[in-house]
Design an enzyme around this catalytic site. Structure first.
Site, PDB file in Angstrom:
ATOM      1  CG  ASP A  50      -1.815   1.198   1.302  1.00  0.00           C
ATOM      2  OD1 ASP A  50      -2.946   1.096   0.806  1.00  0.00           O
ATOM      3  OD2 ASP A  50      -1.383   2.245   1.824  1.00  0.00           O
ATOM      4  CE1 TYR A  55       0.550   7.752   2.381  1.00  0.00           C
ATOM      5  CE2 TYR A  55       1.127   5.500   1.791  1.00  0.00           C
ATOM      6  CZ  TYR A  55       0.280   6.387   2.427  1.00  0.00           C
ATOM      7  OH  TYR A  55      -0.815   5.931   3.082  1.00  0.00           O
ATOM      8  CE  LYS A  80      -3.746   4.792   0.712  1.00  0.00           C
ATOM      9  NZ  LYS A  80      -2.348   4.319   0.643  1.00  0.00           N
ATOM     10  CG  HIS A 111      -4.511   9.589   0.550  1.00  0.00           C
ATOM     11  ND1 HIS A 111      -3.150   9.680   0.347  1.00  0.00           N
ATOM     12  CD2 HIS A 111      -4.652   9.035   1.774  1.00  0.00           C
ATOM     13  CE1 HIS A 111      -2.510   9.182   1.401  1.00  0.00           C
ATOM     14  NE2 HIS A 111      -3.401   8.801   2.281  1.00  0.00           N
TER      15      HIS A 111
END
Length: 328
Positions: A50, A55, A80, A111
């Site tokens: 994930d 990120y 996401k 997200h």
């Protein structure tokens, strides 16, 4: 060899391993650390990874997958859509796909329901693009063959009711903070009734105490159960999550803990908890000071808002700091 963990079937028919590895490193980036973490996880038997555009490490996750020796078809890959790209879903997805270096993703999530400008300034809840408009754009991605399922993250029952009323595709998953301090029984029941898999991020809470927040892995009841069945408190918490029907995506940079979270020589992964033990864990949040979020984003603003939205707009029954206002 893949670890021996159960799989859940999404409403699209695709199967997702119940235990995955989360790639949020506490701040954007992580680079080679994330790459090594993913390689270690895949070697240990994880087949569910994930990540997210936000990120800042999709390229390193993709590199780890390509160099792992594990066939891409054996890996369930999630990424996401970031808040600042709600107005350009197609372009953002294409960018994520290019960074990952893969032909498709298994699950693409919104997200957060909140949109933001390119400069990352919050967009008011009633302004365009709304999460309904964003979801409609995500629905169109299903026709590209580049994404197998779409879902949401950080959505409450309140927002999901709007989404299902205004759009066509039911989300395959809703990824939320979920652990014994924040079991979200009402949300879990609602999602199950609609065929939406609830996925738990931060299923172990936080490994270290900060700002007075509890560490449920040190709770006497959790420790007692762990000692009785010969497991770590972390494995008990993950087993509780999976046994109640949620997928869990713990994150750890520690190679030994990565292995502990998913397997013991790949023969035994999760532990089976008795009904009594499940009931004890279900009730952890009822202890004084325990029913709350354990995450820092509740402290990002002085006005009690989360990325520009109030708890009421999000549909979260919380007060400032992420404390649950009443039992849910």
């Amino acid at each position: 060899m893949a670890a021996n963990v159960p799989s859940f079937t999404l409403n699209t028919g695709y199967k997702v391993p119940s235990v995955g590895i989360g790639c949020w490193m506490g701040s954007p980036g992580g680079g080679e650390t994330v790459e090594q973490m993913c390689k270690t996880a895949l070697q240990a038997g994880y087949r569910h990874i994930d990540t997210a555009y936000g990120y800042g490490n999709e390229e390193y996750v993709g590199k780890a997958i390509r160099e792992s020796g594990v066939p891409r078809s054996d890996i369930f890959l999630v990424t996401k859509l970031p808040n600042q790209h709600h107005h350009k879903v197609g372009a953002s997805f294409a960018e994520s796909l290019a960074k990952l270096g893969v032909d498709y993703v298994d699950l693409y999530l919104m997200h957060w329901p909140q949109a933001a400008t390119e400069a990352n300034a919050p967009v008011p809840a009633d302004a365009s693009p709304t999460f309904v408009e964003t979801w409609r754009a995500m629905e169109a991605l299903l026709d590209t063959g580049r994404v197998r399922s779409i879902g949401v993250s950080n959505f409450s029952v309140k927002l999901l009711e709007v989404l299902l009323r205004e759009t066509t595709v039911v989300p395959a998953a809703n990824q939320v903070e979920c652990h014994p301090c924040l079991p979200s029984f009402e949300l879990k029941k609602w999602c199950e009734e609609k065929g939406i898999l609830l996925t738990a991020y931060s299923p172990l809470g936080r490994p270290k105490e900060y700002e007075g927040k509890p560490i449920f892995l040190q709770d006497p009841d959790v420790v007692d159960i762990a000692q009785r069945i010969g497991a770590t408190p972390g494995r008990v918490a993950l087993s509780w999550g999976v046994q109640r029907g949620t997928a869990v995506i713990p994150k750890s940079e520690n190679p030994e803990r990565i292995r502990q979270n998913i397997n013991v020589s790949r023969r035994v992964t999760l532990v089976e908890l008795s009904e009594e033990q499940m009931a004890v864990l279900d009730a952890i949040h009822k202890k004084p000071g325990m029913h709350r979020s354990l995450l820092r984003y509740h402290e990002y603003s002085t006005d009690g808002k989360i990325f520009g939205w109030t708890y009421e707009q999000l549909g979260w029954n919380m007060t400032k700091g992420g404390i649950v206002a009443q039992s849910t």
